[in-house]
Design a protein around this motif. Structure first.
Motif, short mmCIF file in Angstrom:
data_model
loop_
_atom_site.label_atom_id
_atom_site.label_comp_id
_atom_site.label_asym_id
_atom_site.label_seq_id
_atom_site.Cartn_x
_atom_site.Cartn_y
_atom_site.Cartn_z
N ASP A 102 0.90 -1.34 0.14
CA ASP A 102 0.09 0.07 0.14
C ASP A 102 0.85 1.23 0.04
OD1 ASP A 102 -2.46 -1.31 0.00
OD2 ASP A 102 -2.17 -1.86 2.09
N THR A 103 1.84 1.23 -0.81
CA THR A 103 2.81 2.52 -1.12
C THR A 103 2.19 3.23 -2.10
OG1 THR A 103 4.72 1.22 -0.20
CG2 THR A 103 5.01 3.19 -1.69
N TYR A 104 2.11 4.54 -2.02
CA TYR A 104 1.76 5.52 -3.03
C TYR A 104 3.04 5.51 -3.98
CZ TYR A 104 -2.41 7.51 -1.08
OH TYR A 104 -3.83 7.69 -0.54
N CYS A 105 2.90 5.34 -5.29
CA CYS A 105 3.55 5.42 -6.36
C CYS A 105 3.02 6.10 -7.75
CB CYS A 105 4.17 4.20 -6.63
SG CYS A 105 3.07 2.65 -7.01
N HIS A 106 3.90 6.49 -8.73
CA HIS A 106 3.54 6.95 -10.01
C HIS A 106 4.62 6.48 -10.92
CE1 HIS A 106 1.19 8.78 -13.13
NE2 HIS A 106 1.99 9.91 -13.16
N LYS A 154 -1.89 3.56 -4.88
CA LYS A 154 -1.23 2.76 -3.90
C LYS A 154 -0.96 1.44 -4.67
CE LYS A 154 -2.86 4.18 0.53
NZ LYS A 154 -3.66 3.91 1.60
N ALA A 155 0.15 0.89 -4.33
CA ALA A 155 0.56 -0.57 -4.94
C ALA A 155 1.41 -1.21 -3.98
CB ALA A 155 0.78 -0.43 -6.39
N ASN A 156 1.93 -2.35 -4.02
CA ASN A 156 2.99 -3.02 -3.42
C ASN A 156 4.40 -2.77 -3.99
OD1 ASN A 156 1.04 -4.29 -1.66
ND2 ASN A 156 0.76 -6.14 -2.96
N VAL A 157 5.15 -1.93 -3.51
CA VAL A 157 6.64 -1.63 -4.17
C VAL A 157 7.65 -2.27 -3.34
CG1 VAL A 157 7.88 0.36 -4.65
CG2 VAL A 157 5.33 0.60 -4.85
N GLN A 158 8.79 -2.54 -3.92
CA GLN A 158 9.78 -2.96 -3.47
C GLN A 158 11.06 -2.64 -4.37
OE1 GLN A 158 10.34 -7.31 -3.52
NE2 GLN A 158 11.99 -7.25 -2.12
N VAL A 159 12.16 -1.89 -3.28
CA VAL A 159 13.29 -1.30 -4.11
C VAL A 159 14.30 -2.34 -4.30
CG1 VAL A 159 15.10 0.31 -3.76
CG2 VAL A 159 12.74 0.87 -2.91
N LEU A 160 14.78 -2.39 -5.33
CA LEU A 160 15.93 -3.41 -5.84
C LEU A 160 17.11 -2.77 -6.19
CD1 LEU A 160 13.32 -4.98 -8.40
CD2 LEU A 160 13.61 -5.69 -5.78
N ARG A 161 18.22 -3.57 -6.38
CA ARG A 161 19.70 -2.94 -6.72
C ARG A 161 20.47 -3.92 -7.47
NH1 ARG A 161 22.58 -1.38 -1.04
NH2 ARG A 161 22.75 -3.39 0.09
N SER A 162 21.56 -3.62 -7.93
CA SER A 162 22.83 -4.24 -8.18
C SER A 162 23.83 -3.60 -7.68
CB SER A 162 22.78 -4.26 -9.78
OG SER A 162 22.04 -5.03 -10.41
N SER A 163 24.51 -4.35 -6.50
CA SER A 163 25.64 -3.85 -5.81
C SER A 163 26.48 -4.65 -5.32
CB SER A 163 24.92 -2.90 -4.35
OG SER A 163 24.08 -1.80 -4.70
N SER A 164 27.78 -4.14 -4.84
CA SER A 164 28.75 -5.27 -4.46
C SER A 164 29.69 -4.52 -3.81
CB SER A 164 29.22 -6.02 -5.41
OG SER A 164 30.19 -5.04 -6.45
N VAL A 165 31.02 -5.07 -3.46
CA VAL A 165 31.88 -4.80 -2.26
C VAL A 165 32.41 -3.34 -3.03
CG1 VAL A 165 33.64 -6.10 -3.37
CG2 VAL A 165 33.88 -4.97 -1.27
N TRP A 166 32.81 -3.22 -4.53
CA TRP A 166 33.35 -2.10 -5.06
C TRP A 166 32.41 -0.88 -4.90
CZ3 TRP A 166 32.14 1.54 -8.74
CH2 TRP A 166 31.05 0.95 -9.66
N GLU A 216 3.97 -4.21 -7.78
CA GLU A 216 2.69 -4.99 -7.92
C GLU A 216 1.46 -4.52 -7.65
OE1 GLU A 216 4.81 -9.52 -7.55
OE2 GLU A 216 5.28 -7.97 -5.82
N ASP A 217 0.62 -4.33 -8.42
CA ASP A 217 -0.69 -3.91 -8.48
C ASP A 217 -1.70 -4.58 -7.41
OD1 ASP A 217 -1.14 -1.33 -10.28
OD2 ASP A 217 -0.22 -2.91 -11.41
N ASN A 218 -2.44 -3.60 -6.51
CA ASN A 218 -3.23 -4.28 -5.61
C ASN A 218 -4.67 -3.45 -5.70
OD1 ASN A 218 -2.71 -1.92 -4.31
ND2 ASN A 218 -1.78 -2.69 -2.43
N GLN A 219 -4.60 -2.59 -6.80
CA GLN A 219 -5.81 -1.99 -7.18
C GLN A 219 -6.13 -2.41 -8.71
OE1 GLN A 219 -6.28 2.21 -6.15
NE2 GLN A 219 -5.33 1.63 -4.18
N PHE A 220 -7.37 -2.77 -8.96
CA PHE A 220 -7.67 -3.03 -10.33
C PHE A 220 -8.92 -2.37 -11.12
CE2 PHE A 220 -5.81 -6.44 -7.71
CZ PHE A 220 -4.75 -6.64 -8.59
N VAL A 221 -8.75 -2.69 -12.44
CA VAL A 221 -9.80 -1.93 -13.37
C VAL A 221 -10.13 -2.93 -14.23
CG1 VAL A 221 -9.18 0.58 -13.06
CG2 VAL A 221 -8.44 -1.05 -15.04
N ASP A 222 -11.69 -2.82 -14.57
CA ASP A 222 -12.03 -3.87 -15.69
C ASP A 222 -11.44 -3.71 -16.71
OD1 ASP A 222 -13.91 -4.87 -13.66
OD2 ASP A 222 -15.51 -3.37 -14.51
#
Length: 818
Positions: A45-49, A466-478, A661-667
């Motif tokens: 339930d995170t606001y996003c656009h 509102k939707a389900n939001v997850q932050v991702l990354r590509s990261s390492s030691v350098w 990932e959407d949690n609100q839908f339309v026809d």
């Protein structure tokens, strides 16, 4: 946090106490079982656009910065301080990026900017100038660059594009705050200066307009064999190895600090301007040049105004070459001043002239360096931002198509935490003892910590859902100082593709992904292959749409192998990924489901635009810079990661993305049946499909003020993208019609009609544009949108690999391209 303990025993006690509290209170952030193996958990339930193209994105960033109360975090691959975030340009410069940051810093807001420190002589991001300029604006603005490369170190880049406001609002996507990125769905090719003389010329001037956008050169100089790759190419290709820099002298290691570099940069620029200042120069001479296009004489160029460019007339495709300065001086990372226009009066008069144009309502949309075409010539002299790189009266710009996002609350705080981790890691490496460069502290995730945002809903863009939001990354030691590689972006791509039931839509700058390869290891191609085979065996309707650039964004003449090695090596890897050889996706599908059966499931397309310049039709590709995936109108990934190992492995380029990932839908409808489509994903997908197919409101000025993709009725159906009618009669038919029309009028390159480069010389001989301009205009009226087919047969009978002794060959052997 830095703790100085008086004994080793006390240090161990502190370390254990900190670890105990982390284990007790931060389970969501340290749990090894976080979904997709990301550093941040999903935030429901995170606001996003979303944002399509740079215009609305940069406007929203400007508004968010203006509303900042405490902190502004920015990290970019390329950062241009004098970028205008809102256009038409305000004559007071209110919405110029450096002015916004200075204004907020003077109000007490802390501004932290983290830039990728490029290798001298490779790309023209000019981060030293950006740091020098920003650091002089306010003591509340702090800038760090990272990393300091060693000659024997594998060379990767910080490729993230993030803006975080008050650790509560996060902009994440593919759009750098830099020149060339501001654009809208109109994707204009032409932006002429009404006050400039018609015969104004620039470095390496070409007769592009006379050739319908397929330019001929009128000035060129032979490039050294190991000339550094262009800015756009280097994003994908990596940085030229020291072994390939044959024109650059070997320099001994230096212990010079970054602050020393900035101080020396300012001193050198002042010295150059003082040396070049001539009080006898007439004021009228300066004024007459103030809004010129970067050249004092038709035979001289802006890269080296004292070196003439050799005039060479040759028919062909983008044969632009230029004189290159010897970049072997001892001045590390120094912004280069102009030789003929180095005095302060020139810059002052030029800026005043520009302001006068604003007041007269005649200012161009893309001033100075912002009017850009990387395939004609790369950036030069970024410390002279208002001097043109191109000749606006003869050369068109490359439109820029891109995608970005904004999210709020805990997801934004996750993005802030990533920035803080990188900032503190950089400080520990480079500024450990410098007290004026502060360590940053992440805020708590408690509900009360978001009261400022919750009490001011106007700080959210009005379209946020509102939707389900997850932050991702590509990261390492350098890149971030973490010892466990984070490749959650690639994990998210695999998850989304595997979950697909109806369609997959991909927009990406690159497509380098193979099966059974000993050099390319990302699993995107394998995931697509498995999904298509699975649906074929079940006789299930399924579609995959891929939109990418028609050709890599490199400078060079594709007809000349020696002058286009960078273009060719990228074409080699992309065609090897898509359709050529046993590792390619389409050949694997041919072998598994039957010859050409893949045509029922997947399409590869690009974008092209046309316009008029000096009453003559012109054309240019629309450069696809997006890094986006949409699945079933319910799952969306937006970020900075390209489809290649550089972006997806986690241990190479650093990247950031979000999965929504959407949690609100339309026809809606899918495969002819009623379907619940996600609000976020389906609105974004309909918006980009409408743009590519030419279905947006015809009378719009580029702002799309009253446009809602979920309610706007298009002239062609775009809700059900799985059914045969849309795939064959809308998407494929539009792309084929547009492609055929462009080729008939312009004879565009790249083309399926060219199998070897020797055919290019005669390819232009049967252009309708040369015979009948009015009929050409009539044919061009048949074009709908910008969608065209990707020419999979282009140069199919030619070896595209570079010579092993070339700079590109050296990089290829080191897998730097991948």
């Amino acid at each position: 946090m830095k703790l100085n303990c008086w004994t080793a025993r006390k240090a161990k006690e502190w370390k254990q106490a900190i670890q105990d509290n982390v284990d007790k209170y931060s389970e969501d952030l340290t749990n090894s079982n976080i979904r997709l193996q990301s550093f941040a958990p999903p935030r429901p339930d995170t606001y996003c656009h979303w944002f399509v193209d740079g215009r609305n994105y940069m406007s929203a960033v400007a508004d968010a910065m203006e509303a900042a109360c405490e902190e502004i975090f920015i990290t970019d691959w390329f950062f241009s301080p004098q970028l205008y975030l809102k256009r038409p340009i305000d004559p007071t410069d209110k919405w110029r990026l450096d002015k916004i940051l200075q204004r907020k810093a003077n109000q007490g807001v802390k501004v932290y900017v983290l830039l990728w420190k490029e290798i001298k002589g490779t790309v023209t991001t000019f981060s030293c100038y950006a740091k020098s300029h920003l650091s002089g604006l306010s003591s509340n603005i702090s800038v760090l660059r990272h990393p300091d490369f060693a000659p024997d170190q594998t060379l990767w880049a910080h490729h993230e594009k993030i803006v975080v406001i008050d650790q509560s609002i996060a902009f994440i996507g593919g759009i750098d705050l830099c020149y060339g990125r501001w654009d809208d769905h109109l994707h204009r090719l032409v932006d002429q200066d009404p006050n400039a003389p018609a015969d104004t010329t620039t470095i390496g001037d070409t007769t592009q307009q006379e050739n319908g956008g397929q330019a001929e050169p009128t000035a060129a100089k032979k490039m050294p064999a190991a000339m550094p790759l262009t800015m756009m190419g280097m994003m994908a290709v990596g940085l030229v190895d020291q072994a390939g820099q044959t024109q650059q002298k070997q320099q001994p290691p230096t212990t010079k600090t970054e602050d020393d570099e900035v101080k020396q940069s300012k001193t050198m620029r002042f010295t150059r301007r003082l040396r070049n200042f001539d009080p006898r120069r007439k004021k009228s001479s300066v004024l007459s040049q103030a809004f010129s296009h970067g050249v004092t004489d038709a035979n001289y160029g802006t890269v080296s105004d004292t070196k003439p460019l050799i005039v060479e007339k040759k028919r062909g495709w983008r044969y632009w070459r230029r004189g290159v300065e010897d970049d072997s001086s001892d001045e590390e990372d120094q912004p280069r001043g102009r030789q003929e226009k180095g005095d302060g009066n020139y810059f002052l008069q030029k800026y005043q002239q520009m302001a006068d144009h604003v007041n007269n309502g005649k200012l161009v949309l893309w001033p100075g360096k912002d009017y850009y075409n990387m395939m004609i010539r790369d950036f030069a002299e970024l410390d002279n931002p208002f001097a043109d790189v191109l000749n606006r009266n003869k050369e068109v710009r490359v439109p820029w198509h891109d995608i970005a996002s904004v999210s709020y609350g805990k997801a934004a705080r996750d993005a802030a935490r990533h920035f803080i981790q990188r900032w503190n890691f950089t400080k520990l490496q480079k500024k450990r003892e410098k007290e004026t460069v502060h360590f940053l502290m992440p805020k708590t995730y408690s509900k009360t910590s978001f009261q400022m945002l919750d009490c001011n809903p106007h700080r959210r863009v009005p379209q946020a859902v509102k939707a389900n939001v997850q932050v991702l990354r590509s990261s390492s030691v350098w890149s971030a100082g973490i010892f466990q590689v984070d490749c959650s972006i690639q994990n998210a791509y695999q998850h989304a593709i595997s979950a697909a039931e109806h369609f997959i839509y991909i927009e990406n700058q690159f497509f380098i992904t193979m099966m059974g390869s000993q050099r390319v290891f990302n699993i995107i191609s394998l995931s697509l292959f498995n999904k298509i085979v699975q649906c074929h065996e079940k006789k299930k309707q399924f579609r995959v749409y891929v939109v990418m650039p028609l050709i890599p964004g490199f400078e060079g003449d594709i007809a000349n192998a020696a002058e286009s090695r960078s273009i060719r090596v990228m074409l080699y890897y992309q065609f090897k990924s898509i359709s050529r050889g046993p590792s390619s996706l389409l050949q694997r599908l041919d072998d598994r489901i039957g010859k050409d059966e893949w045509r029922n499931y997947i399409s590869f397309c690009g974008l092209r635009q046309h316009s008029e310049l000096n009453d003559r039709p012109v054309t240019e590709i629309v450069y696809v810079h997006s890094k986006m995936l949409i699945v079933d109108d319910r799952i969306t990934i937006i970020g900075s990661a390209n489809i290649n190992d550089r972006s997806l492995s986690g241990s190479r380029d650093s990247e950031v993305a979000i999965i929504v990932e959407d949690n609100q839908f339309v026809d809606s409808t899918m495969d002819g049946k009623p379907y619940k489509a996600g609000v976020f994903s389906s609105a974004l997908r309909r918006r980009v499909f409408s743009e590519h197919l030419g279905l947006l409101p015809a009378d719009d000025d580029g702002t799309l003020t009253d446009y809602d993709p979920l309610t706007y009725v298009t002239t062609k159906p775009i809700d059900d993208v799985t059914c045969d009618y849309f795939f064959n009669e809308v998407w494929m038919k539009t792309s084929r019609t547009n492609t055929a029309t462009f080729e008939k009028v312009f004879r565009c390159i790249p083309s399926d009609s060219i199998h070897v480069s020797t055919e290019i010389a005669t390819f232009y001989e049967k252009r309708l544009l040369d015979d009948d301009i009015e009929l050409s205009r009539k044919e061009l009226s048949k074009i709908s949108g910008t969608l065209v087919q990707l020419p999979l047969l282009f140069l199919s009978e030619e070896d595209l690999l570079p010579n092993a002794l070339s700079a590109e060959g050296v990089l290829r052997l080191a897998d730097t391209f991948l």
